[in-house]
Design an enzyme around this catalytic site. Structure first.
Site, PDB file in Angstrom:
ATOM      1  N   TYR A 108      -1.795  -0.540  10.702  1.00  0.00           N
ATOM      2  CA  TYR A 108      -1.649  -0.716   9.452  1.00  0.00           C
ATOM      3  C   TYR A 108      -0.148  -0.340   8.682  1.00  0.00           C
ATOM      4  CZ  TYR A 108      -3.048  -1.083   4.447  1.00  0.00           C
ATOM      5  OH  TYR A 108      -2.889  -1.136   2.924  1.00  0.00           O
ATOM      6  N   SER A 113       0.910  -0.923   0.059  1.00  0.00           N
ATOM      7  CA  SER A 113      -0.059  -0.023  -0.093  1.00  0.00           C
ATOM      8  C   SER A 113       0.863   1.222  -0.115  1.00  0.00           C
ATOM      9  CB  SER A 113      -0.890   0.058   1.217  1.00  0.00           C
ATOM     10  OG  SER A 113      -1.393   1.030   1.498  1.00  0.00           O
ATOM     11  N   SER A 145       2.586  -2.143   9.812  1.00  0.00           N
ATOM     12  CA  SER A 145       2.868  -3.518   9.004  1.00  0.00           C
ATOM     13  C   SER A 145       3.286  -3.558   7.731  1.00  0.00           C
ATOM     14  CB  SER A 145       1.481  -4.445   9.058  1.00  0.00           C
ATOM     15  OG  SER A 145       0.536  -3.659   8.178  1.00  0.00           O
TER      16      SER A 145
END
Length: 283
Positions: A157, A144, A160
């Protein structure tokens, strides 16, 4: 991408029950690949398997929680037992918990996010690696832009995904002598179930109506994202940044404070406003 790019290749896809992983499985099946599809929701995998088999593909349905190391080993072992080889591992499984860091009741959701997004990829890669070396295969990690530049309310998030990037960058160098490529793709907004499944501080998903509120008519589709990702893996590219990714990385180097402001004003606040407006219309 050519219609037979991955013909006869054996591919494991985690997080295949929905979104980008689902789209990749369908596209690979149409290209003649043999796919092992993994996710926690067995019923969704069966529906996907039927769609893939309709294209003439061989499919292994493998219900798997990638946060459990033993299940990742079983996934790889079952793939080898069924197909006899492995050519590509797609580490796609992921989730998000969204809240202010100090609003979490404890660190369970933080650890759960790390277990799936980071250690899920580590687990699968560890057990797949001997076979990928044999085939001079490929590893494709779906990350991402949150792994390149952070946004608030997403500490688990972003942590990670930053970890996933570090893992892949180091691994890429280790695997160069073995001719195994490591490709990391960084999507921007993609219209999937991801935000519907996003957890709040209590571990409760947003739900479909609220999750879709974050998207617009111009949001990238899962099919398009999957096509870009598979093409990058086929060409053994190092990294692909989608949306404003290149600009964000550049700004992070020369004007990190401005990027922080921009992330809030241009990214976070408009998305939150769309969600509030859509919620008000439903009430």
């Amino acid at each position: 991408m050519e219609s037979a790019t991955f013909r006869d290749q054996v591919v494991i896809i985690t997080g295949a029950s929905a979104g980008i992983g689902h789209a990749m499985a369908v596209q690979l099946a149409r290209q003649g690949a043999r796919v092992a599809i993994a996710a926690r929701r067995a019923e969704c995998l069966e529906e996907l398997a039927a769609a893939c088999r309709a294209s003439g593909a061989e499919v292994l349905v493998a219900p798997t929680d990638v946060g459990e190391e033993s299940q990742c080993k079983a996934l790889v072992d079952n793939t080898l037992s069924t197909f006899g080889r492995l050519d590509m591992l797609v580490n796609n499984a992921g989730l998000a918990a969204s809240a202010l860091f100090d609003d979490y009741h404890n660190l369970d959701l933080f650890r759960h996010t790390m277990d799936v997004n980071l250690f899920g990829a580590v687990n699968c890669t560890y057990y797949a690696l001997p076979y990928l070396k044999q085939s001079k295969g490929r590893i494709l990690a779906v990350s991402s832009l949150g792994g390149k530049t952070a946004i608030p309310y997403n500490t688990p998030y972003c942590a990670s995904k930053y970890g996933l990037h570090g893992f892949c960058d180091a691994l890429r160098m280790e695997l160069k002598p073995h001719e195994v490529s490591v490709t990391v793709v960084c999507p921007w907004w993609v219209a999937t179930e991801f935000h519907a499944a996003q957890l709040n501080k209590d571990g409760v998903p947003r739900g479909a109506p609220r999750g879709k509120d974050y998207y617009t008519s111009k949001t990238m589709t899962a099919d398009r994202c999957a096509e870009i990702a598979l093409q990058a893996a086929y060409k053994r590219r190092r990294e692909v940044l989608m949306g404003p990714g290149l600009l964000a990385v550049w700004l992070k180097l020369i004007a990190p404070g401005f990027l922080d402001w921009l992330s809030i004003k241009i990214f976070l606040e408009p998305a939150a406003r769309r969600a509030r407006e859509a919620q008000a219309k439903r009430e």
